[in-house]
Scaffold this active site. Structure first.
Site, PDB file in Angstrom:
ATOM      1  N   GLN A 163      -4.012   6.917  12.580  1.00  0.00           N
ATOM      2  CA  GLN A 163      -3.984   6.339  11.590  1.00  0.00           C
ATOM      3  C   GLN A 163      -3.416   7.314  10.490  1.00  0.00           C
ATOM      4  O   GLN A 163      -4.336   8.410  10.555  1.00  0.00           O
ATOM      5  CB  GLN A 163      -5.417   5.942  10.868  1.00  0.00           C
ATOM      6  CG  GLN A 163      -5.617   5.617   9.488  1.00  0.00           C
ATOM      7  CD  GLN A 163      -4.638   4.434   9.107  1.00  0.00           C
ATOM      8  OE1 GLN A 163      -4.401   3.605   9.667  1.00  0.00           O
ATOM      9  NE2 GLN A 163      -3.965   4.705   7.773  1.00  0.00           N
ATOM     10  N   GLN A 165      -2.009   7.201   7.030  1.00  0.00           N
ATOM     11  CA  GLN A 165      -1.968   7.220   5.693  1.00  0.00           C
ATOM     12  C   GLN A 165      -3.557   7.806   5.426  1.00  0.00           C
ATOM     13  O   GLN A 165      -4.437   7.309   6.023  1.00  0.00           O
ATOM     14  CB  GLN A 165      -1.874   5.808   5.204  1.00  0.00           C
ATOM     15  CG  GLN A 165      -1.634   5.738   3.701  1.00  0.00           C
ATOM     16  CD  GLN A 165      -1.502   4.095   3.141  1.00  0.00           C
ATOM     17  OE1 GLN A 165      -1.783   3.190   3.642  1.00  0.00           O
ATOM     18  NE2 GLN A 165      -1.144   3.971   1.889  1.00  0.00           N
ATOM     19  N   PRO A 290     -10.490   1.434  11.397  1.00  0.00           N
ATOM     20  CA  PRO A 290     -11.192   1.509   9.944  1.00  0.00           C
ATOM     21  C   PRO A 290     -10.501   0.540   8.760  1.00  0.00           C
ATOM     22  O   PRO A 290     -11.360   0.382   7.855  1.00  0.00           O
ATOM     23  CB  PRO A 290     -10.712   2.953   9.415  1.00  0.00           C
ATOM     24  CG  PRO A 290      -9.659   3.283  10.197  1.00  0.00           C
ATOM     25  CD  PRO A 290      -9.488   2.365  11.512  1.00  0.00           C
ATOM     26  N   GLY A 292      -8.679  -3.323   7.565  1.00  0.00           N
ATOM     27  CA  GLY A 292      -8.386  -4.817   7.692  1.00  0.00           C
ATOM     28  C   GLY A 292      -6.964  -4.794   8.363  1.00  0.00           C
ATOM     29  O   GLY A 292      -6.730  -5.407   9.542  1.00  0.00           O
ATOM     30  N   GLY A 293      -6.105  -3.985   7.524  1.00  0.00           N
ATOM     31  CA  GLY A 293      -4.590  -3.785   8.324  1.00  0.00           C
ATOM     32  C   GLY A 293      -4.185  -2.659   7.792  1.00  0.00           C
ATOM     33  O   GLY A 293      -4.499  -1.854   6.826  1.00  0.00           O
ATOM     34  N   GLU A 320      -0.263  -7.003   4.682  1.00  0.00           N
ATOM     35  CA  GLU A 320       0.515  -6.022   5.391  1.00  0.00           C
ATOM     36  C   GLU A 320       2.214  -6.410   5.421  1.00  0.00           C
ATOM     37  O   GLU A 320       2.605  -5.564   5.577  1.00  0.00           O
ATOM     38  CB  GLU A 320       0.022  -5.756   6.806  1.00  0.00           C
ATOM     39  CG  GLU A 320      -1.509  -5.610   6.699  1.00  0.00           C
ATOM     40  CD  GLU A 320      -2.168  -4.413   5.748  1.00  0.00           C
ATOM     41  OE1 GLU A 320      -1.083  -3.672   5.425  1.00  0.00           O
ATOM     42  OE2 GLU A 320      -3.271  -4.388   5.471  1.00  0.00           O
ATOM     43  N   HIS A 323       3.898  -5.435   2.472  1.00  0.00           N
ATOM     44  CA  HIS A 323       4.235  -3.864   2.373  1.00  0.00           C
ATOM     45  C   HIS A 323       5.532  -3.620   2.969  1.00  0.00           C
ATOM     46  O   HIS A 323       6.000  -2.443   2.831  1.00  0.00           O
ATOM     47  CB  HIS A 323       3.176  -3.055   3.337  1.00  0.00           C
ATOM     48  CG  HIS A 323       1.926  -2.765   2.336  1.00  0.00           C
ATOM     49  ND1 HIS A 323       2.156  -2.160   1.310  1.00  0.00           N
ATOM     50  CD2 HIS A 323       0.642  -2.772   2.779  1.00  0.00           C
ATOM     51  CE1 HIS A 323       0.802  -1.571   0.862  1.00  0.00           C
ATOM     52  NE2 HIS A 323      -0.189  -2.327   1.784  1.00  0.00           N
ATOM     53  N   TYR A 409      -5.354  -1.786  -6.346  1.00  0.00           N
ATOM     54  CA  TYR A 409      -5.015  -2.884  -5.778  1.00  0.00           C
ATOM     55  C   TYR A 409      -4.984  -4.113  -6.696  1.00  0.00           C
ATOM     56  O   TYR A 409      -4.200  -4.781  -6.813  1.00  0.00           O
ATOM     57  CB  TYR A 409      -6.242  -3.256  -4.642  1.00  0.00           C
ATOM     58  CG  TYR A 409      -6.067  -2.508  -3.123  1.00  0.00           C
ATOM     59  CD1 TYR A 409      -6.216  -1.278  -3.402  1.00  0.00           C
ATOM     60  CD2 TYR A 409      -5.467  -3.145  -2.060  1.00  0.00           C
ATOM     61  CE1 TYR A 409      -6.215  -0.406  -2.151  1.00  0.00           C
ATOM     62  CE2 TYR A 409      -5.209  -2.598  -1.077  1.00  0.00           C
ATOM     63  CZ  TYR A 409      -5.561  -0.956  -1.010  1.00  0.00           C
ATOM     64  OH  TYR A 409      -5.503  -0.261   0.316  1.00  0.00           O
TER      65      TYR A 409
HETATM   66  N1  BES Z   1      -2.385   0.549   3.333  1.00  0.00           N
HETATM   67  C1  BES Z   1      -3.426  -0.093   3.315  1.00  0.00           C
HETATM   68  C2  BES Z   1      -4.382   0.747   3.908  1.00  0.00           C
HETATM   69  C3  BES Z   1      -4.786   2.138   3.520  1.00  0.00           C
HETATM   70  C4  BES Z   1      -4.836   2.644   2.271  1.00  0.00           C
HETATM   71  C5  BES Z   1      -5.211   3.153   4.673  1.00  0.00           C
HETATM   72  C6  BES Z   1      -4.734   3.939   1.898  1.00  0.00           C
HETATM   73  C7  BES Z   1      -5.310   4.592   4.277  1.00  0.00           C
HETATM   74  C8  BES Z   1      -5.126   4.772   2.852  1.00  0.00           C
HETATM   75  C9  BES Z   1      -3.416  -1.347   3.725  1.00  0.00           C
HETATM   76  O1  BES Z   1      -2.508  -2.243   3.353  1.00  0.00           O
HETATM   77  C10 BES Z   1      -4.511  -2.159   3.052  1.00  0.00           C
HETATM   78  O2  BES Z   1      -4.472  -2.277   1.817  1.00  0.00           O
HETATM   79  N2  BES Z   1      -5.480  -2.937   3.790  1.00  0.00           N
HETATM   80  C11 BES Z   1      -6.437  -3.601   3.226  1.00  0.00           C
HETATM   81  C12 BES Z   1      -5.890  -4.982   3.480  1.00  0.00           C
HETATM   82  C13 BES Z   1      -6.614  -5.841   2.376  1.00  0.00           C
HETATM   83  C14 BES Z   1      -6.448  -5.292   0.696  1.00  0.00           C
HETATM   84  C15 BES Z   1      -6.032  -7.258   2.446  1.00  0.00           C
HETATM   85  C16 BES Z   1      -7.715  -3.360   4.123  1.00  0.00           C
HETATM   86  O3  BES Z   1      -7.920  -2.812   5.072  1.00  0.00           O
HETATM   87  O4  BES Z   1      -8.848  -3.497   3.467  1.00  0.00           O
HETATM   88 ZN    ZN Z   2      -2.132  -2.489   1.426  1.00  0.00          ZN
END
Ligand code: BES
Ligand code: ZN
Length: 631
Positions: A163, A165, A290, A292-293, A320, A323, A409
């Site tokens: 992972q 990011q 860790p 959702g996506g 996702e 993105h 978000y």
């Molecule tokens: N890019 C993010 C996950 C992320 C953000 C990982 C910052 C590490 C640092 C991913 O696109 C995301 O926003 N996932 C959300 C999905 C939800 C908003 C639909 C999640 O995992 O909850």
């Molecule tokens: Zn996101």
């Protein structure tokens, strides 16, 4: 970056006939200064990687990657040192030159910083283009989750995934770890023969006998999007250029859950232009994942908790996928501009959902989001950092993770919805489509976006908008679009009846099963039950609706939080196994937080005990968050 600036200059010149010339050049000059990245040590503005080749061997016995990172570099300032980011890596040697003519060179590793790790300074020779870093990951490597076979679905083979990011890529690859530098990459990865490796790149569909896999990512991406997973996996095609990788045991359930994937891709392309990454696949990971996506290009990583069996979490996939435009094509230049990635994506996600499932479903999702935003605002207002409710963040000496909340978000998405509402959908869609076209494969700051918005949308349409307030002020501006859902209001009214001691199961909810209504409706129901009701009320609800045993993790997570607040300990066995099984941060942090906030001091002790037994089932990022909550 240069292309973005050029386009931007052209736009300004074309659209600013009313602005005196000096002002224009001033704006251009200031936008020329790409902001440095406070979370990276690298000197990418002087010398930067164009292409990275990785030679990796994945060793499950030692839980170690043995690697060579071969950087092809562009020394624009003719400097004699290239600086990379590393964190908890063992650097064995560094060489210069191509594979046949490598010459060892000196390097120096700077002091360790808890968040950023260390700078790795490599001494160059005049004209050096290729820097090869020989390294090993260590026990402290934060990006990688090494799973024993017990933590997989099949329970036969170990598994690993990375992972990256926001700033974890440097803990598994020595790299200039800033979103401001885009690179292409290739890789050769050796894994145990029973397993397959896949990356955010062109991927194999089947295992081979040698256990050696080759990858190529031809489009330039930021370092945080490099990703690798190794395990026992099967590929199931869903449509022409899309499909899903999962452990074989989950393949059918995945194919069922994601049938609408091709429709989503079509809807996204219709809205904001062609999908530019050829293939769009999903990887469904084990429970410890860790998030959702995670939008790794060509290969979104996803939590198995979205396989709810009823397609109720597919908005995560819409997110996702979105993105692939917002974030992966147009990228935030620093983690202070994170809302540019996530705010646009939540907006776009909702538009995809509306295209496929209709306006009512999309509005329901917005109401659920708005509720979460309001809750987060309340927390931030009274926190150490009330300024965190601004879209543009100031996290320079803090973890980028501190910005990963509903502000970027959901406030971000509502900002865009409010502009859409003001200019009209048609103009706004045209604006966004051009934005993705013109800025594709660029990295931009919030300030560049503001200039672009003014020049391309607001000024030509003579629209006055409180952009600065939205971006630089805390809280939510007055003009934020309103949301409302009759279906969710109805659920809230049932909750009020319960709060007032009425028997809804004799009338309004008579004969209603949990599966008769959507996840979001039950969320609205649970969120409106007062924490002052008697524990026996919650036990009664579970008798009728079985939230605690439902297997729907989004519902279970909210249900357990309410049960902690009410003090109903009957759900403890189910809550304990939920916390042991699930590593997706969003589904566990609220539960740990409510146990920590509980008036019953025994709750915190219980939480600490459960965390001790569960912590090794979590990836580093969830572990850290829960540790911060409990200690
Ligand atoms: N890019 C993010 C996950 C992320 C953000 C990982 C910052 C590490 C640092 C991913 O696109 C995301 O926003 N996932 C959300 C999905 C939800 C908003 C639909 C999640 O995992 O909850
Ligand atoms: Zn996101």
């Amino acid at each position: 970056m240069l292309k973005a600036q050029f386009i931007f200059i052209v736009i300004l010149i074309l659209s600013s006939s009313c602005v005196p010339n000096e002002d224009v050049s001033e704006v251009i000059l200031s936008s020329n200064k790409a902001p440095l990245d406070p979370h990276s040590y690298s000197n990418f503005q002087e010398i930067n990687t164009n292409h990275l080749h990785l030679d990796l061997e994945i060793n499950f016995e030692n839980k170690t990657i043995y690697g060579v990172a071969r950087h092809t570099m562009n020394n624009t300032s003719n400097v004699d040192t290239a600086t990379f980011d590393i964190k908890a890596l063992n650097i064995q040697k560094v060489t210069l030159g191509s594979t046949e003519n490598e010459i060892e060179t000196n390097f120096e590793i700077g002091e360790n910083h808890k968040l950023k790790g260390q700078p790795l300074h490599v001494v160059l020779k005049p004209g050096s283009k290729q820097v090869n870093i020989y390294y090993q990951t260590t026990e402290k490597t934060e990006a990688i989750d090494w799973l024993s076979k017990e933590l997989t679905f099949g329970k036969k083979h170990p598994y690993m995934y990375t992972q990256g990011q926001a700033i974890l890529t440097r803990s598994w690859i020595p790299i200039q770890d800033t979103p401001q530098n885009r690179i292409t990459y290739s890789a050769k990865v050796k894994v145990p023969k029973e397993l397959i490796a896949i990356m955010s790149a062109s991927n194999p569909k089947e295992r081979n006998e040698k256990g050696v896999y080759e990858f190529e990512m031809k489009q330039a991406i930021p370092a945080y999007l490099i990703a690798l997973a190794v395990g026992d996996m099967k590929y199931t095609s869903i449509g022409e250029n899309s499909g899903v990788y999962s452990e074989p045991e989950l393949a059918d359930a995945c194919a069922y859950e994601f049938v609408d994937l091709p429709k989503m891709i079509m809807a996204a392309e219709k809205l904001y232009g062609p999908y530019r990454w050829e293939q769009y696949d999903l990887l469904v990971l084990p429970y410890s994942f860790p998030f959702g996506g995670m939008e790794n290009p060509r290969l979104t990583f996803a939590s198995p908790t979205i396989i709810a069996g009823d397609r109720s979490s597919v908005s995560v996939i819409a997110h996702e996928l979105a993105h692939s435009w917002s974030g992966n094509l147009v990228t935030n230049s620093t983690w202070n501009d994170f809302w540019l990635n996530e705010g646009f994506t939540v907006y776009f996600e909702n538009r995809i959902m509306e295209e496929i499932y209709g306006a009512e479903v999309a509005e329901i999702l917005r109401v659920i989001e708005k509720h979460e935003l309001d809750q987060t605002l309340k927390v931030i207002e009274t926190s150490e950092h009330p300024e965190d409710s601004r879209l543009k963040l100031e996290l320079d000496s803090r973890s980028p993770d501190d910005g990963m909340n509903e502000i970027a978000y959901i406030k971000g998405a509502f900002f865009l919805r409010t502009i859409e509402n003001k200019v009209g959908r048609k103009k706004f869609d045209k604006f966004l489509r051009d934005y993705f076209d013109k800025l594709a494969f660029e990295t931009i700051s919030t300030e560049t976006f503001i200039d672009y918005l003014n020049a391309e949308l607001l000024e030509p349409n003579k629209i006055d908008f409180n952009t600065e307030e939205w971006i630089y002020q805390p809280g939510i501006p007055e003009n934020c679009v309103k949301v409302n859902s009759a279906r969710l209001n109805k659920m809230a009214s049932y909750a009020s009846m319960i709060n007032n001691g009425e028997d809804v199961f004799a009338k309004e909810l008579k004969g209603v099963k949990r599966t008769d209504l959507t996840t979001q409706e039950w969320q609205a129901f649970i969120r409106n039950i007062a924490d002052t009701v008697a524990p026996s009320k919650l036990q009664l609800i579970d008798e009728y609706l079985d939230f605690k045993g439902s297997g729907n993790r989004a519902i279970m997570s909210e249900w357990f939080q309410l049960n902690v607040k009410v003090g109903n300990k009957e759900v403890r066995p189910e809550m304990r196994s939920h916390l042991n099984l699930i590593g997706r941060r969003w589904l566990i942090e609220g539960i740990y937080q409510s146990l920590k906030d509980s008036r019953d001091t025994e709750d915190l002790e219980w939480a600490k005990n459960v965390f001790e037994e569960a912590r090794n089932n979590y990836h580093h990022v969830s572990k850290i968050t829960i540790e911060e909550i409990l200690h």
